[in-house]
Design an enzyme around this catalytic site. Structure first.
Site, short mmCIF file in Angstrom:
data_model
loop_
_atom_site.label_atom_id
_atom_site.label_comp_id
_atom_site.label_asym_id
_atom_site.label_seq_id
_atom_site.Cartn_x
_atom_site.Cartn_y
_atom_site.Cartn_z
CG ASP A 46 8.50 1.33 -13.19
OD1 ASP A 46 7.63 1.24 -14.06
OD2 ASP A 46 8.73 2.39 -12.56
CE1 TYR A 51 10.27 7.67 -10.33
CE2 TYR A 51 10.99 5.44 -10.80
CZ TYR A 51 9.98 6.35 -10.63
OH TYR A 51 8.68 5.92 -10.73
CE LYS A 76 7.26 5.06 -14.29
NZ LYS A 76 8.41 4.75 -13.40
CG HIS A 109 6.85 10.25 -14.37
ND1 HIS A 109 8.16 10.05 -14.03
CD2 HIS A 109 6.13 9.72 -13.35
CE1 HIS A 109 8.23 9.42 -12.87
NE2 HIS A 109 7.01 9.22 -12.44
CD GLN A 169 4.36 2.98 -13.02
OE1 GLN A 169 5.02 3.64 -12.22
NE2 GLN A 169 4.93 2.25 -13.95
CG LEU A 198 3.97 -2.80 -0.50
CD1 LEU A 198 5.38 -3.15 -0.03
CD2 LEU A 198 3.04 -3.99 -0.29
CB ILE A 245 13.96 -8.04 -2.99
CG1 ILE A 245 14.23 -6.53 -2.83
CG2 ILE A 245 14.09 -8.46 -4.45
CD1 ILE A 245 15.64 -6.08 -3.20
CD GLU A 247 7.75 -10.44 2.94
OE1 GLU A 247 8.76 -10.55 3.67
OE2 GLU A 247 6.82 -9.67 3.22
P1 A2P Z 1 12.47 -0.96 2.26
O1 A2P Z 1 12.88 -0.38 0.92
O2 A2P Z 1 13.26 -0.42 3.40
O3 A2P Z 1 12.38 -2.47 2.24
P2 A2P Z 1 5.73 0.83 -2.12
O4 A2P Z 1 6.18 -0.34 -2.92
O5 A2P Z 1 4.25 0.90 -1.88
O6 A2P Z 1 6.28 2.14 -2.62
O7 A2P Z 1 6.34 0.63 -0.64
C1 A2P Z 1 7.72 0.71 -0.41
C2 A2P Z 1 7.97 0.77 1.08
O8 A2P Z 1 7.56 -0.46 1.68
C3 A2P Z 1 9.41 0.94 1.38
O9 A2P Z 1 9.51 1.74 2.56
C4 A2P Z 1 9.91 -0.48 1.65
O10 A2P Z 1 10.97 -0.45 2.57
C5 A2P Z 1 8.69 -1.12 2.27
N1 A2P Z 1 8.56 -2.55 1.94
C6 A2P Z 1 8.70 -3.12 0.72
N2 A2P Z 1 8.48 -4.45 0.78
C7 A2P Z 1 8.19 -4.73 2.07
C8 A2P Z 1 7.87 -5.92 2.77
N3 A2P Z 1 7.81 -7.07 2.15
N4 A2P Z 1 7.65 -5.83 4.11
C9 A2P Z 1 7.72 -4.65 4.76
N5 A2P Z 1 8.00 -3.48 4.14
C10 A2P Z 1 8.25 -3.51 2.83
#
Ligand code: A2P
Length: 272
Positions: A46, A51, A76, A109, A169, A198, A245, A247
């Protein structure tokens, strides 16, 4: 509709049920991040013109040994670009940046320019949507949708145009479940994609989320992403670290109804 590993738009096109988000990944890091995502099994990427990373995203996809048809690419239309011809121009810029001849999903967007949040741009949105319908009918886009649209904004398109958006989205995470908008979209058969699943990292330190994650022997991020799937939304996690990525795609567990009720009751961490 959800199949095991895809959602299905109302036109029958399937979209992989976890996408790799690239918002806030600078151009110079996007090539490596997208390559790492593809290497680890992501087939849904995406991006957006705004961006400023489409060129690197496109190059990473092109350089990777995978057929174009096996990668689902979303981009977008910039939020401030409202109107028929300007939409066609922006679409051309995007596919040129990406180096592709079609997009899988193209979204408006936002319903308003970012610096005029809340402004009623219905007329411009309708004109842009008609241009997107044209591109869709020409086979240049496999599915069309919107982003950050309210019920009002979506209804305006449905009333004035031919195609009901296939996706919306929106920001969606534990504590921000946008209940009425989610119900409205699901009733219209519009797939809801969860961006910032997250809360851009903000919820990962919540003690409630940490405790529940431990119960399921998963990480807080995995709990948050599985939560999106349990609510029938399609998460778009973003990370630049390979271990994360990887996980973020391992979501093969289910959250019990009782625990979902607990998670649904959590307040938005960002407005506390
Ligand atoms: P990073 O890019 O340094 O790994 P969202 O997807 O809600 O936008 O969140 C993205 C944020 O969450 C980024 O700061 C990313 O940091 C962090 N992030 C993404 N995956 C994880 C994970 N599995 N554990 C901890 N932080 C994560």
């Amino acid at each position: 509709m959800i199949k095991e590993k895809t959602f299905v738009f109302h036109n029958g096109v399937e979209i992989p049920n976890i996408g790799f988000g690239t918002w806030q990944i600078p151009d110079e890091e996007a090539y490596d991040a997208v390559t790492t995502a593809l290497k680890n099994g992501y087939t849904h990427i995406d991006t957006a013109l705004v961006y400023r990373n489409e060129k690197s995203v496109g190059k990473a996809i092109k350089d990777f040994p995978i057929d174009r048809k096996d990668v689902f690419i979303t981009s977008k239309l910039p939020a401030q670009t409202k109107g028929f011809d300007v939409t066609l121009d922006a679409f051309n810029e995007t596919i040129t940046n990406l180096g592709v001849d079609y997009l899988d999903l193209y979204l408006i967007h936002a319903p308003w320019p970012w610096d005029e949040r809340g402004k009623d741009c219905t007329k411009g949105n309708i004109e842009s949507w008609k241009a997107m319908e044209k591109l869709y009918h020409e086979g240049k886009i496999r599915a069309i949708g919107v982003s950050n649209f309210s019920e009002y904004d979506i209804q305006a398109l449905i009333d004035a145009c031919d195609i009901v958006p296939m996706a919306n989205q929106i920001p969606f995470y534990i504590g921000r479940d946008q209940e009425s908008l989610l119900a409205f979209c699901q009733k219209q058969d519009i797939v809801v994609e969860a961006y910032s699943p997250l809360a851009t990292g903000a919820i990962l330190n919540s003690s409630e989320i940490k405790e529940l994650a431990a119960k399921y022997q998963v990480t807080p991020a995995q709990l948050c992403l599985r939560y999106c799937l349990e609510r029938e939304t399609l998460p778009l996690p973003k990370s630049t670290h390979e271990s994360r990525i990887i996980e973020n795609r391992q979501l093969n567990f289910t959250i019990s109804a009782d625990d979902m009720a607990k998670l649904n009751a959590i307040e938005d961490i960002r407005t506390k």
